[in-house]
Design a protein around this motif. Structure first.
Motif, PDB file in Angstrom:
ATOM      1  N   GLU A  67       0.832  -1.200   0.000  1.00 26.27           N
ATOM      2  CA  GLU A  67       0.000   0.000   0.000  1.00 26.27           C
ATOM      3  C   GLU A  67       0.873   1.260   0.000  1.00 26.27           C
ATOM      4  O   GLU A  67       2.061   1.218   0.357  1.00 26.27           O
ATOM      5  CB  GLU A  67      -0.917   0.002   1.228  1.00 26.27           C
ATOM      6  CG  GLU A  67      -1.891  -1.159   1.281  1.00 26.27           C
ATOM      7  CD  GLU A  67      -2.900  -1.151   0.152  1.00 26.27           C
ATOM      8  OE1 GLU A  67      -3.236  -0.065  -0.353  1.00 26.27           O
ATOM      9  OE2 GLU A  67      -3.350  -2.253  -0.239  1.00 26.27           O
ATOM     10  N   VAL A  68       0.271   2.367  -0.383  1.00 26.19           N
ATOM     11  CA  VAL A  68       0.974   3.653  -0.386  1.00 26.19           C
ATOM     12  C   VAL A  68       1.497   3.928   1.029  1.00 26.19           C
ATOM     13  O   VAL A  68       0.771   3.782   2.007  1.00 26.19           O
ATOM     14  CB  VAL A  68       0.025   4.785  -0.843  1.00 26.19           C
ATOM     15  CG1 VAL A  68       0.697   6.140  -0.693  1.00 26.19           C
ATOM     16  CG2 VAL A  68      -0.424   4.550  -2.273  1.00 26.19           C
ATOM     17  N   GLY A  69       2.775   4.274   1.123  1.00 24.49           N
ATOM     18  CA  GLY A  69       3.385   4.596   2.406  1.00 24.49           C
ATOM     19  C   GLY A  69       3.914   3.396   3.170  1.00 24.49           C
ATOM     20  O   GLY A  69       4.481   3.562   4.246  1.00 24.49           O
ATOM     21  N   GLU A  70       3.758   2.188   2.635  1.00 25.00           N
ATOM     22  CA  GLU A  70       4.251   0.979   3.296  1.00 25.00           C
ATOM     23  C   GLU A  70       5.590   0.548   2.712  1.00 25.00           C
ATOM     24  O   GLU A  70       5.834   0.723   1.523  1.00 25.00           O
ATOM     25  CB  GLU A  70       3.301  -0.204   3.057  1.00 25.00           C
ATOM     26  CG  GLU A  70       2.201  -0.367   4.018  1.00 25.00           C
ATOM     27  CD  GLU A  70       1.408  -1.655   3.778  1.00 25.00           C
ATOM     28  OE1 GLU A  70       0.941  -2.212   4.769  1.00 25.00           O
ATOM     29  OE2 GLU A  70       1.237  -2.088   2.619  1.00 25.00           O
ATOM     30  N   THR A  71       6.413  -0.055   3.548  1.00 21.60           N
ATOM     31  CA  THR A  71       7.601  -0.733   3.055  1.00 21.60           C
ATOM     32  C   THR A  71       7.196  -2.150   2.664  1.00 21.60           C
ATOM     33  O   THR A  71       6.101  -2.613   3.012  1.00 21.60           O
ATOM     34  CB  THR A  71       8.695  -0.804   4.130  1.00 21.60           C
ATOM     35  OG1 THR A  71       8.220  -1.647   5.193  1.00 21.60           O
ATOM     36  CG2 THR A  71       9.056   0.579   4.665  1.00 21.60           C
ATOM     37  N   LEU A  72       8.074  -2.833   1.963  1.00 20.78           N
ATOM     38  CA  LEU A  72       7.812  -4.228   1.624  1.00 20.78           C
ATOM     39  C   LEU A  72       7.611  -5.056   2.896  1.00 20.78           C
ATOM     40  O   LEU A  72       6.694  -5.872   2.981  1.00 20.78           O
ATOM     41  CB  LEU A  72       8.954  -4.811   0.797  1.00 20.78           C
ATOM     42  CG  LEU A  72       9.137  -4.267  -0.616  1.00 20.78           C
ATOM     43  CD1 LEU A  72      10.466  -4.742  -1.188  1.00 20.78           C
ATOM     44  CD2 LEU A  72       8.004  -4.686  -1.503  1.00 20.78           C
ATOM     45  N   ALA A  73       8.478  -4.856   3.882  1.00 19.24           N
ATOM     46  CA  ALA A  73       8.385  -5.619   5.138  1.00 19.24           C
ATOM     47  C   ALA A  73       7.086  -5.319   5.886  1.00 19.24           C
ATOM     48  O   ALA A  73       6.480  -6.220   6.463  1.00 19.24           O
ATOM     49  CB  ALA A  73       9.596  -5.336   6.017  1.00 19.24           C
ATOM     50  N   GLU A  74       6.664  -4.065   5.877  1.00 19.66           N
ATOM     51  CA  GLU A  74       5.395  -3.716   6.541  1.00 19.66           C
ATOM     52  C   GLU A  74       4.214  -4.382   5.831  1.00 19.66           C
ATOM     53  O   GLU A  74       3.296  -4.891   6.483  1.00 19.66           O
ATOM     54  CB  GLU A  74       5.208  -2.198   6.573  1.00 19.66           C
ATOM     55  CG  GLU A  74       6.145  -1.497   7.519  1.00 19.66           C
ATOM     56  CD  GLU A  74       6.164   0.023   7.339  1.00 19.66           C
ATOM     57  OE1 GLU A  74       6.640   0.700   8.271  1.00 19.66           O
ATOM     58  OE2 GLU A  74       5.719   0.533   6.280  1.00 19.66           O
ATOM     59  N   ALA A  75       4.236  -4.382   4.507  1.00 14.87           N
ATOM     60  CA  ALA A  75       3.162  -5.034   3.754  1.00 14.87           C
ATOM     61  C   ALA A  75       3.150  -6.531   4.030  1.00 14.87           C
ATOM     62  O   ALA A  75       2.079  -7.127   4.224  1.00 14.87           O
ATOM     63  CB  ALA A  75       3.332  -4.766   2.260  1.00 14.87           C
ATOM     64  N   LEU A  76       4.313  -7.150   4.064  1.00 17.93           N
ATOM     65  CA  LEU A  76       4.394  -8.577   4.351  1.00 17.93           C
ATOM     66  C   LEU A  76       3.850  -8.883   5.745  1.00 17.93           C
ATOM     67  O   LEU A  76       3.057  -9.815   5.921  1.00 17.93           O
ATOM     68  CB  LEU A  76       5.837  -9.069   4.226  1.00 17.93           C
ATOM     69  CG  LEU A  76       6.053 -10.551   4.509  1.00 17.93           C
ATOM     70  CD1 LEU A  76       5.361 -11.413   3.448  1.00 17.93           C
ATOM     71  CD2 LEU A  76       7.538 -10.863   4.569  1.00 17.93           C
ATOM     72  N   THR A  77       4.246  -8.091   6.709  1.00 21.59           N
ATOM     73  CA  THR A  77       3.767  -8.281   8.089  1.00 21.59           C
ATOM     74  C   THR A  77       2.245  -8.182   8.149  1.00 21.59           C
ATOM     75  O   THR A  77       1.580  -9.017   8.768  1.00 21.59           O
ATOM     76  CB  THR A  77       4.415  -7.231   9.019  1.00 21.59           C
ATOM     77  OG1 THR A  77       5.839  -7.412   8.988  1.00 21.59           O
ATOM     78  CG2 THR A  77       3.902  -7.351  10.442  1.00 21.59           C
TER      79      THR A  77
END
Length: 165
Positions: A67-77
């Motif tokens: 999503e907009v404003g997310e890192t790859l790791a945040e999206a995965l989490t």
């Protein structure tokens, strides 16, 4: 065409149409798309976590769009929590990046290996996830998607990582 094969076609046909509509929506909303997938490995049982969506056929790795404003790791989490009740206990390892040309001409997916995690409870079916669970590597579901099988072969079978999803 027999009644059974007609019913199977209807089911797959509607799922395919639904999947295409989701992709068109995301292409219009976000012309460049980036996604993540997690290969969650339970070393104790030599198994991996797979999900089956309500809107596309086949078993696959959990994940989704960044999503907009997310890192790859945040999206995965976020995706692991939503799709599997899975929490990371250590940073995931980015294993490969893939161009997902079947979704669009501008879709890329980052594949992470997750070896340190906890699951608060088994994932129960909901509006997005029809089924989810851990499967031994030597007994994956029959309708595991080809891309999922390729990623598992790359990680555990020593196959070279394809640039394509």
């Amino acid at each position: 065409m027999t009644t059974g094969s007609r019913d199977a076609f209807r089911q797959t046909g509607w799922a395919g149409l639904r999947a295409r509509l989701f992709h068109v929506y995301f292409v219009l909303r976000r012309p460049m798309t980036l996604g993540v997938r997690g290969l969650v490995q339970d070393k104790a049982s030599n198994s991996v976590f797979l999900i089956r969506h309500t809107y596309v056929p086949g078993w696959q790795l959990p994940g989704g769009g960044v999503e907009v404003g997310e890192t790859l790791a945040e999206a995965l989490t976020r995706e692991l929590a939503e799709e599997g009740n899975i929490a990371l206990n250590a940073p995931p390892v980015l294993r490969s990046m893939h161009f997902n040309r079947r979704s669009s001409r501008r879709d890329h997916v980052g594949l992470y290996l997750i070896e340190h995690f906890s699951q608060t409870a088994p994932k129960l079916p909901d509006h997005e996830i029809a089924e989810a669970g851990f499967f031994p590597l030597d007994r994956l579901p029959e309708d595991t998607t080809p891309a999922t099988l390729r990623r598992i072969a790359e990680i555990f079978g020593g196959e070279p990582a394809s640039p394509y999803w």
